[in-house]
Enzyme design. Structure first.
Site, PDB file in Angstrom:
ATOM      1  N   GLY A  11      21.593   2.334 -15.171  1.00  0.00           N
ATOM      2  CA  GLY A  11      22.801   3.155 -14.995  1.00  0.00           C
ATOM      3  C   GLY A  11      23.659   3.108 -16.248  1.00  0.00           C
ATOM      4  O   GLY A  11      23.865   2.039 -16.808  1.00  0.00           O
ATOM      5  N   ARG A  72      15.196   5.541 -16.017  1.00  0.00           N
ATOM      6  CA  ARG A  72      14.576   4.498 -15.183  1.00  0.00           C
ATOM      7  C   ARG A  72      13.085   4.567 -15.468  1.00  0.00           C
ATOM      8  O   ARG A  72      12.540   5.644 -15.697  1.00  0.00           O
ATOM      9  CB  ARG A  72      14.825   4.760 -13.702  1.00  0.00           C
ATOM     10  CG  ARG A  72      16.269   5.116 -13.386  1.00  0.00           C
ATOM     11  CD  ARG A  72      17.081   3.964 -12.834  1.00  0.00           C
ATOM     12  NE  ARG A  72      18.429   4.454 -12.548  1.00  0.00           N
ATOM     13  CZ  ARG A  72      19.479   3.677 -12.342  1.00  0.00           C
ATOM     14  NH1 ARG A  72      19.369   2.377 -12.397  1.00  0.00           N
ATOM     15  NH2 ARG A  72      20.656   4.181 -12.081  1.00  0.00           N
ATOM     16  N   ASP A 103      21.257  -5.491 -14.415  1.00  0.00           N
ATOM     17  CA  ASP A 103      20.343  -6.458 -13.835  1.00  0.00           C
ATOM     18  C   ASP A 103      18.855  -6.087 -14.020  1.00  0.00           C
ATOM     19  O   ASP A 103      18.045  -6.889 -14.478  1.00  0.00           O
ATOM     20  CB  ASP A 103      20.761  -6.504 -12.359  1.00  0.00           C
ATOM     21  CG  ASP A 103      19.926  -7.380 -11.534  1.00  0.00           C
ATOM     22  OD1 ASP A 103      19.093  -6.832 -10.801  1.00  0.00           O
ATOM     23  OD2 ASP A 103      20.086  -8.602 -11.632  1.00  0.00           O
ATOM     24  N   THR A 125      27.180  -2.415 -17.499  1.00  0.00           N
ATOM     25  CA  THR A 125      27.155  -1.884 -16.132  1.00  0.00           C
ATOM     26  C   THR A 125      28.574  -1.887 -15.579  1.00  0.00           C
ATOM     27  O   THR A 125      29.345  -2.801 -15.859  1.00  0.00           O
ATOM     28  CB  THR A 125      26.228  -2.707 -15.205  1.00  0.00           C
ATOM     29  OG1 THR A 125      26.521  -2.378 -13.843  1.00  0.00           O
ATOM     30  CG2 THR A 125      26.417  -4.207 -15.365  1.00  0.00           C
ATOM     31  N   ASP A 127      29.236  -2.360 -12.585  1.00  0.00           N
ATOM     32  CA  ASP A 127      29.256  -3.165 -11.360  1.00  0.00           C
ATOM     33  C   ASP A 127      29.845  -4.580 -11.539  1.00  0.00           C
ATOM     34  O   ASP A 127      30.193  -5.218 -10.558  1.00  0.00           O
ATOM     35  CB  ASP A 127      27.838  -3.300 -10.790  1.00  0.00           C
ATOM     36  CG  ASP A 127      27.228  -1.943 -10.449  1.00  0.00           C
ATOM     37  OD1 ASP A 127      27.999  -0.965 -10.353  1.00  0.00           O
ATOM     38  OD2 ASP A 127      26.003  -1.864 -10.292  1.00  0.00           O
ATOM     39  N   ASP A 129      28.241  -7.240 -12.204  1.00  0.00           N
ATOM     40  CA  ASP A 129      27.403  -8.077 -11.334  1.00  0.00           C
ATOM     41  C   ASP A 129      26.374  -8.906 -12.108  1.00  0.00           C
ATOM     42  O   ASP A 129      25.331  -9.232 -11.573  1.00  0.00           O
ATOM     43  CB  ASP A 129      26.677  -7.190 -10.300  1.00  0.00           C
ATOM     44  CG  ASP A 129      25.729  -6.198 -10.951  1.00  0.00           C
ATOM     45  OD1 ASP A 129      25.806  -5.997 -12.172  1.00  0.00           O
ATOM     46  OD2 ASP A 129      24.905  -5.606 -10.226  1.00  0.00           O
ATOM     47  N   ARG A 171      26.827  -1.290  -6.035  1.00  0.00           N
ATOM     48  CA  ARG A 171      25.558  -1.786  -5.480  1.00  0.00           C
ATOM     49  C   ARG A 171      25.810  -2.999  -4.591  1.00  0.00           C
ATOM     50  O   ARG A 171      26.548  -2.889  -3.618  1.00  0.00           O
ATOM     51  CB  ARG A 171      24.561  -2.091  -6.604  1.00  0.00           C
ATOM     52  CG  ARG A 171      24.039  -0.825  -7.245  1.00  0.00           C
ATOM     53  CD  ARG A 171      22.761  -1.074  -7.975  1.00  0.00           C
ATOM     54  NE  ARG A 171      22.974  -1.930  -9.127  1.00  0.00           N
ATOM     55  CZ  ARG A 171      22.067  -2.110 -10.075  1.00  0.00           C
ATOM     56  NH1 ARG A 171      20.909  -1.496 -10.010  1.00  0.00           N
ATOM     57  NH2 ARG A 171      22.313  -2.894 -11.093  1.00  0.00           N
TER      58      ARG A 171
END
Ligand code: ADP
Length: 319
Positions: A11, A72, A103, A125, A127, A129, A171
Site C-alpha cells: 500500500g 502487489r 509488513d 505505511t 497503518d 503497524d 488493517r
C-alpha cells in the site's frame, strides 16, 4: 558498496517519495550509484530497473504516492521468484536493496536477506503497524486527513443531531482510529487491540440519548468490523439510526506533512548508512526521537505499544 537499489511496495503512503529521495541523494552524496526499481517486487522480477540521478528525485518531496509506483506480487512468496529477483539485482550490478513498505514488503525483504542478498526495510505505511518503530512514514499525514474529515462530519452530526460512524483504515492495527478518535474528540473508539464491549457501547449511546445528547461520533477501525455492520448492531440493540462514512482511500493520499517528510528523510538516509556498513536483514525505525536500526525479523513481533493508556484517556475525556 558501489550500487544499491530502492523500491516501494504494498500500500502506498504519503512520504514514500521523500524516503526515495533521501535514499537516492544520500547514496549519491557518498558516491554510490542508485537503481530505481519500478512497480515493487513485480517490477523487480520483470527487470523494470533504471538508474536514478539527483534530478530524478527533484520536486517529489512534497508529493503523495510513490514515483516508483507500487504493486502487489503474490508470487514473491515462492523461492523460485525470489531467486529470479536476486538474479535481476545481480545482473544490474546492485549489491544492496532498500525496500520501503509495510509488513508484507518486509517479509519479502527478509526472504531475500535470508538468501544472502542484503535488504533494508524502511517503514512506509499509514497503518503504523510495524513493531520496533514508534512511527511509520505516512501515519501522521493519514491521521491529519482523518481528523479533517471528522471535523467536517462533526458539523453535520451536530446540526442534525445524529450519531455518525466513521470507518478508518488500519488493517489489523488500531493506531489510526485511536489517535484520530482522541484528536477528533470521538465519543467512542472501536479498535482491534481492545475487545469491543458492544453492549456497553450501546448502553452509553442510549444513556446519552436519554440525557438529550443526540449527536456523537464513533470511530471504528476496519480491522474490527465495517461501519455498516456496526450501524446494524446499534439499530437492532438501541433502535438508534446512525449515518456511516467510510473514509477509504482518501486516507492514503495527499501531500505528506512536515513530520512525515522529516521522518522519511531520516529513515531513508539511515538505510543507506546501514548498507554502507555491508549489513543486511535490517529494519530502520524511530524510537523516542532517535533513529534506530534493528533486525528485520524483529519487525514481526507483534507486541503492542502504549495503546491502552490512550484508549483509557479517550474514554475519560469523552464522558
Ligand atoms: P504492505 O507491504 O503494505 O504490507 P502487502 O502485504 O500487500 O503490503 O505486501 C506487499 C508485497 O510484499 C506483496 O505483494 C508480496 O509481493 C510481498 N510479500 C508479502 N508477504 C510476503 C511473504 N510472506 N514473503 C515474501 N514476500 C511477501
Amino acid at each position: 558498496m558501489k550500487k544499491i537499489g530502492v523500491l516501494t511496495s504494498g500500500g502506498d503512503s504519503p512520504g514514500m517519495n521523500a524516503a526515495v529521495r533521501a535514499v537516492v541523494r544520500k547514496a549519491l552524496y557518498h558516491g554510490i550509484e542508485v537503481a530505481g526499481i519500478y512497480h515493487g517486487y513485480q517490477g523487480l522480477v520483470e527487470g523494470k530497473i533504471k538508474n536514478l540521478d539527483v534530478g530524478d528525485v527533484g520536486d517529489i518531496i512534497q508529493r503523495g504516492g510513490t514515483m516508483l509506483y507500487s504493486a502487489r506480487c503474490p508470487e514473491f512468496k515462492t523461492d523460485q521468484v525470489q531467486e529470479e529477483a536476486i538474479g535481476q539485482l545481480k545482473e544490474h550490478g546492485i549489491e544492496g536493496l532498500v525496500v520501503i513498505g509495510g509488513d508484507g514488503s518486509y517479509r519479502g525483504a527478509l526472504a531475500l536477506s535470508e538468501k544472502g542478498f542484503p535488504c533494508i526495510g524502511v517503514p512506509g505505511t499509514i497503518d503504523n503497524d510495524i513493531p520496533g518503530t514508534d512511527y511509520t512514514i505516512g501515519f501522521d499525514t493519514a491521521l491529519n486527513t482523518v481528523i479533517e474529515c471528522i471535523d467536517k462530519i462533526r458539523d453535520t452530526a451536530t446540526s442534525h443531531e445524529r450519531t455518525f460512524i466513521i470507518e478508518v483504515m488500519g488493517r489489523d492495527a488500531g493506531d489510526l482510529a485511536l489517535w484520530a478518535g482522541l484528536a477528533g474528540g470521538a465519543e467512542t473508539i472501536v479498535i482491534p487491540e481492545v475487545t469491543t464491549d458492544i453492549e456497553g457501547l450501546v448502553q452509553r449511546l442510549k444513556q446519552g440519548h436519554e440525557r438529550g445528547k443526540k449527536h456523537s461520533i464513533i470511530i471504528v477501525a476496519e480491522g474490527v468490523m465495517s461501519g455498516g455492520d456496526l450501524a446494524k448492531v446499534i439499530k437492532e440493540k438501541a433502535d438508534i439510526e446512525t449515518r456511516v462514512s467510510v473514509l477509504g482511500h482518501i486516507q492514503r493520499g495527499g501531500s505528506p506533512t512536515a513530520r512525515d517528510r522529516v521522518l522519511a528523510s531520516q529513515l531513508g538516509a539511515k538505510a543507506v548508512e546501514v548498507l554502507m556498513e555491508n549489513r543486511g536483514g535490517v529494519a530502520i525505525g524511530i524510537r523516542n526521537h532517535e533513529v534506530v536500526d534493528y533486525e528485520l525479523k524483529d519487525a514481526f513481533n507483534k507486541e503492542r505499544k502504549d495503546e491502552l493508556s490512550m484508549y483509557t484517556l479517550s474514554k475519560e475525556l469523552s464522558i
